[in-house]
Design a protein around this motif. Sequence first.
Motif, PDB file in Angstrom:
ATOM      1  N   MET A  34     -15.406  -0.863   8.229  1.00  0.00           N
ATOM      2  CA  MET A  34     -14.132  -0.140   8.168  1.00  0.00           C
ATOM      3  C   MET A  34     -13.458  -0.399   6.827  1.00  0.00           C
ATOM      4  O   MET A  34     -13.368  -1.544   6.382  1.00  0.00           O
ATOM      5  CB  MET A  34     -13.224  -0.585   9.318  1.00  0.00           C
ATOM      6  N   SER A  35     -13.010   0.660   6.171  1.00  0.00           N
ATOM      7  CA  SER A  35     -12.398   0.513   4.844  1.00  0.00           C
ATOM      8  C   SER A  35     -10.886   0.634   4.893  1.00  0.00           C
ATOM      9  O   SER A  35     -10.235   0.575   3.858  1.00  0.00           O
ATOM     10  CB  SER A  35     -12.957   1.571   3.887  1.00  0.00           C
ATOM     11  N   THR A  36     -10.305   0.798   6.090  1.00  0.00           N
ATOM     12  CA  THR A  36      -8.859   0.907   6.194  1.00  0.00           C
ATOM     13  C   THR A  36      -8.289  -0.262   6.994  1.00  0.00           C
ATOM     14  O   THR A  36      -8.960  -0.804   7.880  1.00  0.00           O
ATOM     15  CB  THR A  36      -8.437   2.223   6.883  1.00  0.00           C
ATOM     16  N   PHE A  37      -7.074  -0.654   6.672  1.00  0.00           N
ATOM     17  CA  PHE A  37      -6.385  -1.706   7.409  1.00  0.00           C
ATOM     18  C   PHE A  37      -4.888  -1.545   7.184  1.00  0.00           C
ATOM     19  O   PHE A  37      -4.453  -0.823   6.272  1.00  0.00           O
ATOM     20  CB  PHE A  37      -6.848  -3.099   6.973  1.00  0.00           C
ATOM     21  N   THR A  38      -4.097  -2.215   7.984  1.00  0.00           N
ATOM     22  CA  THR A  38      -2.647  -2.169   7.857  1.00  0.00           C
ATOM     23  C   THR A  38      -2.169  -3.348   7.032  1.00  0.00           C
ATOM     24  O   THR A  38      -2.533  -4.490   7.303  1.00  0.00           O
ATOM     25  CB  THR A  38      -1.965  -2.195   9.240  1.00  0.00           C
ATOM     26  N   ALA A  39      -1.357  -3.057   6.009  1.00  0.00           N
ATOM     27  CA  ALA A  39      -0.774  -4.094   5.149  1.00  0.00           C
ATOM     28  C   ALA A  39       0.729  -4.130   5.362  1.00  0.00           C
ATOM     29  O   ALA A  39       1.334  -3.150   5.810  1.00  0.00           O
ATOM     30  CB  ALA A  39      -1.100  -3.814   3.682  1.00  0.00           C
ATOM     31  N   ALA A  40       1.328  -5.265   4.999  1.00  0.00           N
ATOM     32  CA  ALA A  40       2.766  -5.429   5.203  1.00  0.00           C
ATOM     33  C   ALA A  40       3.403  -6.143   4.022  1.00  0.00           C
ATOM     34  O   ALA A  40       2.874  -7.142   3.521  1.00  0.00           O
ATOM     35  CB  ALA A  40       3.039  -6.223   6.486  1.00  0.00           C
ATOM     36  N   ALA A  41       4.542  -5.627   3.572  1.00  0.00           N
ATOM     37  CA  ALA A  41       5.431  -6.357   2.676  1.00  0.00           C
ATOM     38  C   ALA A  41       6.516  -6.967   3.556  1.00  0.00           C
ATOM     39  O   ALA A  41       7.206  -6.242   4.276  1.00  0.00           O
ATOM     40  CB  ALA A  41       6.041  -5.430   1.634  1.00  0.00           C
TER      41      ALA A  41
END
Length: 299
Positions: free
Chosen positions: A1-8
């Motif tokens: 999988m090349s997508t993920f959730t990121a967070a600031a």
Amino acid sequence: MSTFTAAALQLGPASETMAETTDRILALMEEAAGQGARLAVLPELALQPYFAAEVHEDLSRWTDAGETEAALGRIAAACERLGLALSVSHAEPSEARLYNSMTFIAPDGHTCGMFRKVHIPGQVEPDPAKEVNILERRYFAAGNLGFPAYAVEGITEVPLRTGGLICYDRRFPESWRSLMLNGADLFCVCYNTPVMNGATLEQARHASELAICGGAYSNATWTIAAGKGGVENGITFIGGSFICGPDGVIVARAETMGDEIVLAEVDMARQQALRARWNFAETRAEHAYAGAPVVRDVA
């Protein structure tokens, strides 16, 4: 999988103690992971107030090595429990010096790298004519680790190489390009940016976004930017944390000046396609950069 959730993970003004600020950080981490985040970035000097705007005879309240280690240990344990990778900036006492540092923690809780702020802004002595002084040169040594990128496993199918910049570093295009040349797949940027003398909040935010989005665009790299917001010790910090795509476009932005989570889906395949299109690695002309002769029209 090349997508993920990121967070600031934006923070408002620091709490009275490092332990109390750490409690707030853990709460943000818990909420972000609950919303699917796999990687998160905290603001500059996330564990303490921005003490470098004033003259202090004793910094031990904010720079105690034991207290810092305890806070980082709590954060690392939360990373392991939540399966969340995190970059956290903090004051780092080391060998009779103090660094403005960023620790990279993997989803299994181990430390996988460190960055020390390279470009140190401001001066040693305050200017009494200014309402806001930046005295980082009074307190911090320049970083001596360069601009490394560290492999973080467990986020994507292949290890994701992350690298960091701290505040003033973002003003230097060489910082961004050095990270890319060292193999960074994603940039983690943190800042404590005051509204400086004579400027407005809007102007200060625009300058920050311009530098960060420019770095993302010119290197075709996803960038997570986390800052402090609100009024701390009489100084307004810009907040405005955001996540920027490899095309330099902001895809998610903070809406408040306090503790807040900014989330976005990061698509590494999209980044790979942009990098292939621009072909930076093969078309860079290193021979023509620093030190190249200046050609003038003498007609």
